[in-house]
Scaffold this active site. Structure first.
Site, PDB file in Angstrom:
ATOM      1  N   LYS A 191      45.765  38.173 -73.917  1.00  0.00           N
ATOM      2  CA  LYS A 191      46.975  37.827 -74.808  1.00  0.00           C
ATOM      3  C   LYS A 191      46.440  36.745 -75.892  1.00  0.00           C
ATOM      4  O   LYS A 191      45.908  35.434 -75.364  1.00  0.00           O
ATOM      5  CB  LYS A 191      48.154  37.192 -74.206  1.00  0.00           C
ATOM      6  CG  LYS A 191      49.134  36.590 -75.110  1.00  0.00           C
ATOM      7  CD  LYS A 191      50.583  36.255 -74.360  1.00  0.00           C
ATOM      8  CE  LYS A 191      51.397  35.285 -75.243  1.00  0.00           C
ATOM      9  NZ  LYS A 191      52.493  34.943 -74.595  1.00  0.00           N
ATOM     10  N   ASP A 250      52.318  30.104 -80.360  1.00  0.00           N
ATOM     11  CA  ASP A 250      53.887  30.910 -80.301  1.00  0.00           C
ATOM     12  C   ASP A 250      54.845  29.957 -80.276  1.00  0.00           C
ATOM     13  O   ASP A 250      55.243  29.136 -79.606  1.00  0.00           O
ATOM     14  CB  ASP A 250      53.618  31.309 -78.859  1.00  0.00           C
ATOM     15  CG  ASP A 250      55.091  32.028 -78.482  1.00  0.00           C
ATOM     16  OD1 ASP A 250      55.766  32.360 -79.481  1.00  0.00           O
ATOM     17  OD2 ASP A 250      55.423  32.299 -77.097  1.00  0.00           O
ATOM     18  N   LYS A 265      61.715  28.846 -80.450  1.00  0.00           N
ATOM     19  CA  LYS A 265      61.655  27.741 -79.148  1.00  0.00           C
ATOM     20  C   LYS A 265      62.261  26.464 -79.274  1.00  0.00           C
ATOM     21  O   LYS A 265      62.070  26.092 -80.654  1.00  0.00           O
ATOM     22  CB  LYS A 265      60.216  27.642 -78.549  1.00  0.00           C
ATOM     23  CG  LYS A 265      59.623  28.729 -78.006  1.00  0.00           C
ATOM     24  CD  LYS A 265      58.131  28.613 -77.643  1.00  0.00           C
ATOM     25  CE  LYS A 265      57.458  29.653 -76.983  1.00  0.00           C
ATOM     26  NZ  LYS A 265      58.175  30.088 -75.505  1.00  0.00           N
ATOM     27  N   ASP A 311      48.561  29.431 -76.034  1.00  0.00           N
ATOM     28  CA  ASP A 311      48.977  31.019 -75.717  1.00  0.00           C
ATOM     29  C   ASP A 311      47.971  32.098 -76.030  1.00  0.00           C
ATOM     30  O   ASP A 311      48.112  33.072 -76.025  1.00  0.00           O
ATOM     31  CB  ASP A 311      50.336  31.116 -76.498  1.00  0.00           C
ATOM     32  CG  ASP A 311      51.225  32.124 -75.891  1.00  0.00           C
ATOM     33  OD1 ASP A 311      51.105  32.214 -74.485  1.00  0.00           O
ATOM     34  OD2 ASP A 311      52.053  32.525 -76.653  1.00  0.00           O
ATOM     35  N   ASP A 338      60.538  36.029 -79.016  1.00  0.00           N
ATOM     36  CA  ASP A 338      59.694  35.012 -78.106  1.00  0.00           C
ATOM     37  C   ASP A 338      58.982  35.983 -77.240  1.00  0.00           C
ATOM     38  O   ASP A 338      58.104  35.267 -75.996  1.00  0.00           O
ATOM     39  CB  ASP A 338      60.692  33.947 -77.733  1.00  0.00           C
ATOM     40  CG  ASP A 338      59.670  32.586 -77.229  1.00  0.00           C
ATOM     41  OD1 ASP A 338      58.579  32.775 -77.548  1.00  0.00           O
ATOM     42  OD2 ASP A 338      60.115  32.008 -76.488  1.00  0.00           O
ATOM     43  N   GLU A 361      56.787  37.891 -77.167  1.00  0.00           N
ATOM     44  CA  GLU A 361      55.850  38.583 -78.108  1.00  0.00           C
ATOM     45  C   GLU A 361      54.630  39.028 -77.380  1.00  0.00           C
ATOM     46  O   GLU A 361      53.841  40.043 -77.853  1.00  0.00           O
ATOM     47  CB  GLU A 361      55.434  37.442 -79.346  1.00  0.00           C
ATOM     48  CG  GLU A 361      54.434  36.760 -78.761  1.00  0.00           C
ATOM     49  CD  GLU A 361      54.815  35.698 -77.706  1.00  0.00           C
ATOM     50  OE1 GLU A 361      55.858  35.599 -77.466  1.00  0.00           O
ATOM     51  OE2 GLU A 361      53.944  35.149 -77.347  1.00  0.00           O
ATOM     52  N   ARG A 409      53.791  40.651 -74.565  1.00  0.00           N
ATOM     53  CA  ARG A 409      54.024  41.934 -74.131  1.00  0.00           C
ATOM     54  C   ARG A 409      53.872  43.151 -75.326  1.00  0.00           C
ATOM     55  O   ARG A 409      53.495  44.114 -75.011  1.00  0.00           O
ATOM     56  CB  ARG A 409      55.185  42.485 -73.346  1.00  0.00           C
ATOM     57  CG  ARG A 409      56.646  41.930 -74.253  1.00  0.00           C
ATOM     58  CD  ARG A 409      57.619  41.640 -73.030  1.00  0.00           C
ATOM     59  NE  ARG A 409      57.670  40.458 -72.392  1.00  0.00           N
ATOM     60  CZ  ARG A 409      58.845  40.186 -71.585  1.00  0.00           C
ATOM     61  NH1 ARG A 409      59.722  40.864 -71.374  1.00  0.00           N
ATOM     62  NH2 ARG A 409      58.495  38.986 -71.060  1.00  0.00           N
TER      63      ARG A 409
HETATM   64  N1  BES Z   1      54.072  31.990 -74.339  1.00  0.00           N
HETATM   65  C1  BES Z   1      55.417  32.120 -73.669  1.00  0.00           C
HETATM   66  C2  BES Z   1      55.411  31.927 -72.152  1.00  0.00           C
HETATM   67  C3  BES Z   1      55.000  30.759 -71.590  1.00  0.00           C
HETATM   68  C4  BES Z   1      55.976  29.818 -71.643  1.00  0.00           C
HETATM   69  C5  BES Z   1      53.701  30.317 -71.523  1.00  0.00           C
HETATM   70  C6  BES Z   1      55.451  28.395 -71.028  1.00  0.00           C
HETATM   71  C7  BES Z   1      53.211  28.987 -71.079  1.00  0.00           C
HETATM   72  C8  BES Z   1      54.160  27.857 -70.748  1.00  0.00           C
HETATM   73  C9  BES Z   1      56.011  33.648 -73.914  1.00  0.00           C
HETATM   74  O1  BES Z   1      55.735  34.241 -74.803  1.00  0.00           O
HETATM   75  C10 BES Z   1      57.229  33.632 -73.786  1.00  0.00           C
HETATM   76  O2  BES Z   1      58.039  32.820 -74.799  1.00  0.00           O
HETATM   77  N2  BES Z   1      58.270  33.960 -72.726  1.00  0.00           N
HETATM   78  C11 BES Z   1      59.379  33.851 -72.640  1.00  0.00           C
HETATM   79  C12 BES Z   1      59.862  35.450 -72.291  1.00  0.00           C
HETATM   80  C13 BES Z   1      61.436  35.479 -72.454  1.00  0.00           C
HETATM   81  C14 BES Z   1      61.636  35.585 -74.033  1.00  0.00           C
HETATM   82  C15 BES Z   1      61.884  37.072 -71.887  1.00  0.00           C
HETATM   83  C16 BES Z   1      59.833  32.941 -71.461  1.00  0.00           C
HETATM   84  O3  BES Z   1      58.993  32.977 -70.707  1.00  0.00           O
HETATM   85  O4  BES Z   1      60.656  32.458 -71.794  1.00  0.00           O
HETATM   86 ZN    ZN Z   2      53.775  33.851 -75.945  1.00  0.00          ZN
HETATM   87 MN    MN Z   3      56.947  33.748 -76.616  1.00  0.00          MN
END
Ligand code: BES
Ligand code: ZN
Ligand code: MN
Length: 503
Positions: free
Chosen positions: A270, A275, A282, A293, A352, A354, A356
């Site tokens: 990834k 992000d 966020k 990220d 968010d 993204e 996947r």
């Molecule tokens: N990049 C984030 C995940 C992340 C969060 C990595 C904190 C490192 C530290 C990812 O893209 C994300 O935003 N995931 C969301 C998914 C949700 C929207 C289904 C999450 O984990 O809240």
């Molecule tokens: Zn992310």
């Molecule tokens: Mn995200």
């Protein structure tokens, strides 16, 4: 730095510092007793003083006395029955980091206690200690500054000291450990760099430079081509930024060539250079961490370069979908329906989620390029770090035999994973009214669902490593500074090398 492995007694090796690994409750018999005697009882004195409590990674300094090294640096291993390969890497890194700001040119490291803890395996100890010392000297504070306090000293020489019979293969193993550590540090450097420095285009340039240096094939697919090819999920994320997306594809070995295990392995990382969450933006709290990220992408780019150094020509594909997830007039909106490269219609509920999206298209493309086995590595979910913290990577597998193969590589690499089940019953929570599936499910179990979503874009044995908790530290630890850790690099390298062809 000169790297040597010698068969000698630890007190007979001339050095500025001798590193002495010590178990919990040391008894000071045998070689440790002799070392203490030659050091005028300094080690026993430390123990009596309460320094050698056995808490893992704790270090102390003593004078070298009548040994041939100026100082002794003890590093605690903790309970000897719980010392594994990961501990060995971290013990070495902790010892190295203890020397920050000190005047040291020549370090000797007494391998024997670690080799004993690994069942007498001096060769493994040589590799893992050198890797730990290489990773231990990594300092991200110098990326943007020339001067920082207490930098790690540049060593002229590292001498690995093993008592007992000559060990064939230990010197080669030490060299291998250094190369793997250097690869991890390349991944860390790329990850730690800021988003105003490393855009998708810059990441692609860095990948090109590594490809050229190590004789790898590379193709960087730009936005126009990705759109033409039908990478609708990749473009759904990439289109929101002025810094255009790049799908980075690297290969060692020939097109579709099988390795010694009859695999055409693909590693997919990834690469979200930043992000922000996109339109599903966020909260600002800790948003600065989201420059990390891209860590999965940096890991696969570094890993294929490391494989090329250790076993050139080993068949391996690396894909790094690189994007910036930004809100703007061109961004994907919640509710947009996009068509993935494999034809599935995806309902983007949450911009968010993204990672996947870009990984799904990258994995489909890896299969189009002939991949028979896939491993992806991604900072995918906050949920994995809440569940497992910063020391265990969450892992998923669609094929248990292949998952087990990845875990054999993980054990060799000294990296810790925990398997999360892919429960089919949850798939229906991702059903979409307008499309085939939604990119974020309803209800609980979001960690499991993140894996289930990705599985929809593979048809071959696949393993997913979620490094959102382990990919970077928010505080320094004895064995690593704050910032990217390089986690999973060694696992991917070992996995690919398991298929290296003889010669
Ligand atoms: N990049 C984030 C995940 C992340 C969060 C990595 C904190 C490192 C530290 C990812 O893209 C994300 O935003 N995931 C969301 C998914 C949700 C929207 C289904 C999450 O984990 O809240
Ligand atoms: Zn992310
Ligand atoms: Mn995200």
């Amino acid at each position: 730095m000169l790297l040597r492995v010698v068969t000698d007694q630890p007190w007979d090796v001339p050095a500025d510092v001798l590193i002495v690994p010590i178990m919990a409750a040391p008894t000071f018999d045998g070689e440790l007793g002799e070392l203490d005697r030659r050091a005028s009882g300094e080690l026993r004195a430390l123990a009596d003083f309460g320094e050698l409590t056995g808490k893992r990674y704790v270090t102390s300094l003593a004078s070298g006395g009548e040994t041939r090294s100026g100082r002794l640096l003890t590093v605690c291993l903790g309970d000897p029955s719980r010392v594994d390969r990961e501990t060995v890497v971290r013990v070495a890194a902790s010892a190295e980091r203890r020397l920050a700001g000190r005047t040291v040119k020549r370090v000797a490291f007494w391998l024997t206690p670690l080799a004993d803890a690994l069942g007498g395996d001096v060769v493994a100890a040589a590799e893992l200690v050198t890797r730990g010392m290489t990773e231990g000297r990594y300092d991200p504070r110098t990326i943007y500054r020339d001067e920082v306090d207490s930098v790690l000293p540049l060593l002229d020489e590292l001498i690995l000291v093993a008592s007992g019979p000559e060990q064939t293969g230990a010197a080669g193993a030490a060299e291998r450990g250094m190369i793997i550590g250097e690869g991890a540090n390349i991944a860390r450097d790329l990850s730690n760099r800021a988003a105003n420095d490393v855009s998708p285009a810059v990441l692609a340039d860095e990948a090109r430079a590594l490809a050229e240096q190590h004789g790898l094939w590379i193709d960087v697919i730009d936005a126009e081509r990705a759109t033409e090819m039908g990478m609708g999920m990749f473009m759904a994320v990439g289109r929101g930024s002025d810094n255009p997306p790049k799908m980075i594809v690297m290969r060692s070995g020939g097109s579709k060539e099988r390795d010694a295990l009859d695999r055409h392995l693909a590693i997919v990382g990834k690469g979200v250079c930043f992000d922000s969450g996109g339109i599903s933006i966020k909260p600002s709290n800790r948003m600065e961490e989201m420059k990390m990220d891209k860590t999965g992408a940096c890991t696969v780019i570094a890993a294929i370069a490391t494989v090329a150094r250790l076993a050139p020509g080993t068949p391996l594909l690396a894909l790094a979908p690189a994007v910036e997830n930004m809100p703007g007039p061109h961004s994907t909106r919640p509710g947009d329906i996009v068509t993935a490269l494999n034809g599935k219609k995806v309902d983007v509920i949450n911009t968010d989620a993204e990672g996947r999206l870009i990984l799904g298209d990258a994995m489909t493309y890896a299969e189009q390029l002939g991949a028979t086995h896939l491993v992806d590595v991604a900072t995918l979910t906050g949920a994995v770090s809440r569940a497992f913290g910063h020391l265990v990577t969450g892992a998923f597998g669609s094929s248990q035999p292949f998952y087990d193969e990845v875990m054999v590589a993980a054990d060799r690499a000294g990296e810790r994973y925990w398997q999360i089940p892919l429960i089919d019953d949850y798939v229906q929570d991702m059903d979409s009214w307008y499309g085939d599936l939604r990119n974020s499910g309803s209800g609980d179990g979001s960690l499991v669902k993140s894996g289930l979503f990705l599985r929809e874009f593979t048809t071959k044995p696949w393993v997913h490593l979620d490094i959102a908790g382990t990919g970077y530290y928010t505080k320094s630890l004895p064995f690593a500074p704050r910032g990217a850790t390089g986690v999973s690099h060694a696992t991917l390298v070992e996995l690919a090398l398991a298929g290296a062809k003889a010669g």
